[in-house]
Design an enzyme around this catalytic site. Sequence first.
Site, PDB file in Angstrom:
ATOM      1  N   LYS A 189       0.201  10.472  -0.507  1.00  0.00           N
ATOM      2  CA  LYS A 189       1.572  10.933  -0.244  1.00  0.00           C
ATOM      3  C   LYS A 189       2.571   9.912  -0.791  1.00  0.00           C
ATOM      4  O   LYS A 189       2.207   8.763  -1.089  1.00  0.00           O
ATOM      5  CB  LYS A 189       1.758  11.135   1.258  1.00  0.00           C
ATOM      6  CG  LYS A 189       1.556   9.867   2.081  1.00  0.00           C
ATOM      7  CD  LYS A 189       1.758  10.112   3.556  1.00  0.00           C
ATOM      8  CE  LYS A 189       1.471   8.867   4.360  1.00  0.00           C
ATOM      9  NZ  LYS A 189       2.039   8.898   5.692  1.00  0.00           N
TER      10      LYS A 189
ATOM     11  N   TYR B   3      27.294 -12.456  -4.145  1.00  0.00           N
ATOM     12  CA  TYR B   3      28.324 -11.965  -3.224  1.00  0.00           C
ATOM     13  C   TYR B   3      28.426 -12.803  -1.955  1.00  0.00           C
ATOM     14  O   TYR B   3      27.411 -13.145  -1.348  1.00  0.00           O
ATOM     15  CB  TYR B   3      28.009 -10.523  -2.808  1.00  0.00           C
ATOM     16  CG  TYR B   3      28.222  -9.516  -3.899  1.00  0.00           C
ATOM     17  CD1 TYR B   3      29.433  -9.427  -4.576  1.00  0.00           C
ATOM     18  CD2 TYR B   3      27.203  -8.639  -4.243  1.00  0.00           C
ATOM     19  CE1 TYR B   3      29.621  -8.490  -5.579  1.00  0.00           C
ATOM     20  CE2 TYR B   3      27.381  -7.696  -5.239  1.00  0.00           C
ATOM     21  CZ  TYR B   3      28.592  -7.627  -5.908  1.00  0.00           C
ATOM     22  OH  TYR B   3      28.772  -6.701  -6.891  1.00  0.00           O
TER      23      TYR B   3
HETATM   24  C1  PLP Z   1      -1.843  11.828   9.075  1.00  0.00           C
HETATM   25  C2  PLP Z   1      -2.061  10.563   8.324  1.00  0.00           C
HETATM   26  N1  PLP Z   1      -3.322  10.183   8.031  1.00  0.00           N
HETATM   27  C3  PLP Z   1      -3.589   9.045   7.353  1.00  0.00           C
HETATM   28  C4  PLP Z   1      -2.567   8.220   6.937  1.00  0.00           C
HETATM   29  C5  PLP Z   1      -2.902   6.950   6.213  1.00  0.00           C
HETATM   30  O1  PLP Z   1      -2.508   5.849   6.975  1.00  0.00           O
HETATM   31  P1  PLP Z   1      -2.735   4.349   6.417  1.00  0.00           P
HETATM   32  O2  PLP Z   1      -1.853   4.244   5.222  1.00  0.00           O
HETATM   33  O3  PLP Z   1      -2.298   3.474   7.524  1.00  0.00           O
HETATM   34  O4  PLP Z   1      -4.162   4.240   6.070  1.00  0.00           O
HETATM   35  C6  PLP Z   1      -1.247   8.570   7.223  1.00  0.00           C
HETATM   36  C7  PLP Z   1      -0.157   7.692   6.819  1.00  0.00           C
HETATM   37  O5  PLP Z   1       0.734   7.384   7.529  1.00  0.00           O
HETATM   38  C8  PLP Z   1      -0.983   9.779   7.929  1.00  0.00           C
HETATM   39  O6  PLP Z   1       0.273  10.152   8.194  1.00  0.00           O
END
Ligand code: PLP
Length: 370
Positions: free
Chosen positions: A43, A259
């Site tokens: 993601k 700044y």
């Molecule tokens: C539903 C879900 N599963 C897995 C993950 C992966 O988490 P991590 O990056 O801590 O391994 C996330 C990330 O936030 C998530 O939202």
Amino acid sequence: MKSHAYPNFPSRTWAEVDLGAIRHNVRALKRRAPTSRLMAVVKADAYGHGAVPVSRAALDAGADSLAVVTAEEGAELREAGIEAPILVFTDLLPDGLALAERSRLTVTAHSPESAKRIVARPGLRAHLKLNTGMNRWGVDSEDAGEARKILGERLTGVYTHFASADSDEEATRRQIEVFEAILSAHDFGDALVHAANSAAALWHPSSHHDCVRPGIALYGMHPRGDGGDPADEGLRPALTLKSYVANVRVVAPGDGVSYGLTWRAEEPTRTATVPVGYAEGYRRALSGGASALIGGERRPILGRVTMDACVFGVDAEVRVGDEVVLVGGQGGEVLLAEEVARRAGTINYEITTGINPRRVERSYRNVQRS
Ligand SMILES: Cc1ncc(COP(=O)(O)O)c(C=O)c1O
């Protein structure tokens, strides 16, 4: 002064992503969860690393499936020709559900109502997400049976998410118990059962179930966010954030920099102006405390990080055109994303995800498996 050809870099600030490190990390995680499948969480453009190349590398190294948060993120992977199963974590709006159906994505049901919206579209398959204590998304235990019934044959997975697998053993154990109680109270058939994020994949083997779901560890970063060395977990950071020295000058005693003139020279001080700022994702909270690697040494930021540039204290060796490492290694020195995050009062997740791809070009190393 010796004259130099003016350098030509990919952009003012650029990111180099080592796909060999992604493959290494997938293999390392598979060794930690040897009997489970692995869903690579890509993601948010693979936490700022680039979703398409990272997904290809992760699948190449043995990941079984991918996970995203929006239907658009999943569609991008399909358009790039990626055919592996892709799970969308969040509840989608109607247009998102339509795109998920067209793109052959698996969606998530978070309530009986969202299960109804999903089954109204004949092409969709779903995982059911259970709330076991995070209290953000997912169906509560008392509604799990109803949501499961609505999904019927469309159900292909059931999962939960941990609130504190990186920090609270007891709370994680309680979430595992709640998850297992719901699993045994209903017939989920042969749905894929999964729970473990990176921290749980590394440290809570009882949560591995059918599949682990790591994100941050795939990128070679530590699940604690602002501390811990990824090398201790056998992980290799994939991203290096670089820029260059665009200007050098000597600031006279009493004069200030950037700044607010919050830093003032006590003696004649050689400075390097570097074209990276908070518009690139180099956070303003790093003002006056963080450092970067220039000429293989740590150099302090002087004064405030601005939108487009910041200034470091350097010595006479440093020249216009020298490479600057903001996150990553140079010579024998390393600046981990965890350290940069701690300096900025945040976590490594936000450091790489916050890199602005409209300003920061990405290039890939070790694209092919060696
Ligand atoms: C539903 C879900 N599963 C897995 C993950 C992966 O988490 P991590 O990056 O801590 O391994 C996330 C990330 O936030 C998530 O939202």
